[in-house]
Enzyme design. Structure first.
Site, mmCIF file in Angstrom:
data_model
loop_
_atom_site.group_PDB
_atom_site.id
_atom_site.type_symbol
_atom_site.label_atom_id
_atom_site.label_comp_id
_atom_site.label_asym_id
_atom_site.label_seq_id
_atom_site.Cartn_x
_atom_site.Cartn_y
_atom_site.Cartn_z
ATOM 1 C CB ALA A 1 10.957 -2.403 8.342
ATOM 2 N N GLY B 1 3.745 -3.857 4.347
ATOM 3 C CA GLY B 1 4.144 -5.427 4.097
ATOM 4 C C GLY B 1 3.762 -6.321 5.131
ATOM 5 N N GLY B 2 3.931 -5.956 6.379
ATOM 6 C CA GLY B 2 3.421 -6.647 7.444
ATOM 7 C C GLY B 2 1.963 -6.792 7.512
ATOM 8 C CG MET C 1 6.484 0.912 0.722
ATOM 9 S SD MET C 1 6.753 0.443 -1.099
ATOM 10 C CE MET C 1 5.145 0.938 -1.931
ATOM 11 C CE LYS D 1 0.723 1.498 4.220
ATOM 12 N NZ LYS D 1 1.300 2.797 4.869
ATOM 13 C CG ASP E 1 -1.441 0.443 7.435
ATOM 14 O OD1 ASP E 1 -2.088 1.313 7.878
ATOM 15 O OD2 ASP E 1 -0.280 0.399 7.391
ATOM 16 N N PRO F 1 8.875 -4.513 -0.129
ATOM 17 C CG PRO F 1 9.560 -2.247 -0.785
ATOM 18 C CD PRO F 1 8.607 -3.460 -0.872
HETATM 19 O O1 C5P Z 1 -1.188 -0.550 14.526
HETATM 20 P P1 C5P Z 1 0.472 -0.723 14.223
HETATM 21 O O2 C5P Z 1 0.998 -1.842 14.920
HETATM 22 O O3 C5P Z 1 0.688 -1.084 12.812
HETATM 23 O O4 C5P Z 1 1.327 0.588 14.657
HETATM 24 C C1 C5P Z 1 2.590 0.531 14.801
HETATM 25 C C2 C5P Z 1 2.947 1.516 15.725
HETATM 26 O O5 C5P Z 1 2.843 2.791 14.948
HETATM 27 C C3 C5P Z 1 2.253 1.634 16.901
HETATM 28 O O6 C5P Z 1 2.822 0.815 17.961
HETATM 29 C C4 C5P Z 1 2.171 3.150 17.140
HETATM 30 O O7 C5P Z 1 3.364 3.340 17.804
HETATM 31 C C5 C5P Z 1 2.274 3.735 15.872
HETATM 32 N N1 C5P Z 1 0.986 4.269 15.164
HETATM 33 C C6 C5P Z 1 0.472 5.359 15.871
HETATM 34 N N2 C5P Z 1 -0.824 5.648 15.421
HETATM 35 C C7 C5P Z 1 -1.406 5.323 14.405
HETATM 36 C C8 C5P Z 1 -0.906 3.947 13.927
HETATM 37 C C9 C5P Z 1 0.504 3.445 14.315
HETATM 38 O O8 C5P Z 1 1.120 5.999 16.827
HETATM 39 N N3 C5P Z 1 -2.398 5.490 13.971
#
Ligand code: C5P
Length: 347
Positions: free
Chosen positions: A149, A154-155, A152, A19, A189, A147
């Protein structure tokens, strides 16, 4: 939500796209340490593939208790920065779906999905139901094309692929809305990645509404060598960012009218100052993309990948050639790129 395991389809492959964020505004903080976003997301034609196979599946009419004895294993080729199988979002998605569908032990609701991840080093991750020598095993094999981290998704794409694949091989019969709801517990995401296409996401990023996009856009995808942690970039935003009220109207209008020039001008990502504070070279590299002829350039999500928008595919190839030396890898792609695709392989 609980369903009998079905022996109809014991093996599937799901291809899932990366994405990009065409627009990302940070409104401020949410409880729990997250940030409130308004973002326009679109899938782009870089893909991962996840193969899921159930081995030793109990036949139809098997005692229902057998459904709770499933093991899940995730295998993936070594890729720099890719979380170990036991920390991988695909594993977490398997646990969340497995619990919800009664294939793995545990009950809804799931308070904090990350606590469900098994711990321990080395692969493959093995998430056991009641351990038994003859337990059926679900084997996931992940092939990375997105790619790692890199901003994009990926996870999250892999988690979405796991939800779609396991919904099939476990015979859960959940629809995409159900899978999106489960995806929220896995990552911000993931609900978008379950459907793909083009969408407006709000809140933590998990409230997703489809957006009209006619036509196709062409991109130069510029990868950096060193990954960036999403959490680090949001922490950096806490130091250098300020909440904004910018709206995505120009982006949405450019998507509706398939106006690449207008989309290039509307590209907007408020995580850029936060990522540039951590990686100062990214700012100059983004300018270089525009100087090479991109209609606009933007950091992809939390970075460090940079995206240049091109007028057409030939122009994307030309710009890619011009900026190649600045980046670890440069690819071209188009958006939108659909959603997770179930590749049929078993009769
Ligand atoms: O939700 P996800 O695990 O993908 O998010 C990774 C990290 O990105 C979260 O632990 C948080 O620190 C940060 N994040 C955030 N606000 C969001 C999405 C992600 O602070 N809306």
């Amino acid at each position: 939500m609980r369903r009998q395991l079905s022996a109809d389809r014991s093996s599937v492959t799901v291809r899932v796209p990366a994405k990009l964020n065409l627009f990302l505004a940070v409104r401020g903080h949410l409880p729990g340490g997250y940030h409130e976003l308004v973002t326009v997301m679109q899938t782009i034609s870089l893909f991962d593939e996840l193969h899921a196979q159930v081995v030793g599946l109990p036949g139809r009419g098997h005692h229902p208790a057998g459904r709770r004895r499933m093991r899940v294993q995730l295998w993936h080729e070594a890729a720099d920065g890719l979380p170990a199988p036991e920390d991988n979002l695909a594993t977490l998605a398997a646990v969340v779906l497995g619990r919800a569908a009664g294939v793995l032990p545990g009950d809804d609701p799931i308070p904090d999905a990350r606590e469900l991840l098994p711990t321990g080093a080395g692969g493959p991750a093995s998430v056991d139901g009641a351990a038994a020598a003859d337990a059926p095993t679900t084997v996931l094999r992940l092939h990375k094309g997105i790619p790692v981290a890199a901003g994009m998704g990926g996870g999250s794409a892999d988690a979405a692929a796991a939800l779609v694949a396991l919904n099939e091989v476990w015979g859960c019969e959940l629809d995409r809305d159900d899978l999106q709801a489960l995806g929220r517990a896995v990552g911000s995401d993931v609900p978008f990645c379950v459907v793909g296409g083009t969408a407006l996401a709000t809140g933590r990023g998990v409230a997703v509404a489809r957006v009209l996009c006619r036509g196709t856009f062409h991109w130069v995808v510029c990868e950096a060598d060193e990954p960036l942690s999403t959490a680090d970039v949001y922490r950096s935003w806490d130091r250098v960012g300020r909440p904004s009220e910018v709206e995505p109207d120009a982006t949405l209008q450019a998507l509706r009218s398939v106006d690449a020039q207008a989309l290039g001008a509307a590209l907007h990502n408020e995580l850029e100052p936060a990522a540039f504070a951590l990686r100062p070279e990214l700012e100059g590299n983004r300018k270089a993309l525009v100087e090479a002829g991109a209609l606009g350039a933007v950091l992809s999500g939390s970075g460090p990948t940079l995206l240049g928008l091109a007028a057409d595919q030939a122009e994307a190839q030309r710009i890619a050639g011009e900026v190649r030396d600045l980046f670890a890898r440069v690819a071209v792609g188009h958006s939108p790129a659909g959603g997770p695709d179930l590749l049929d392989e078993t009769p």
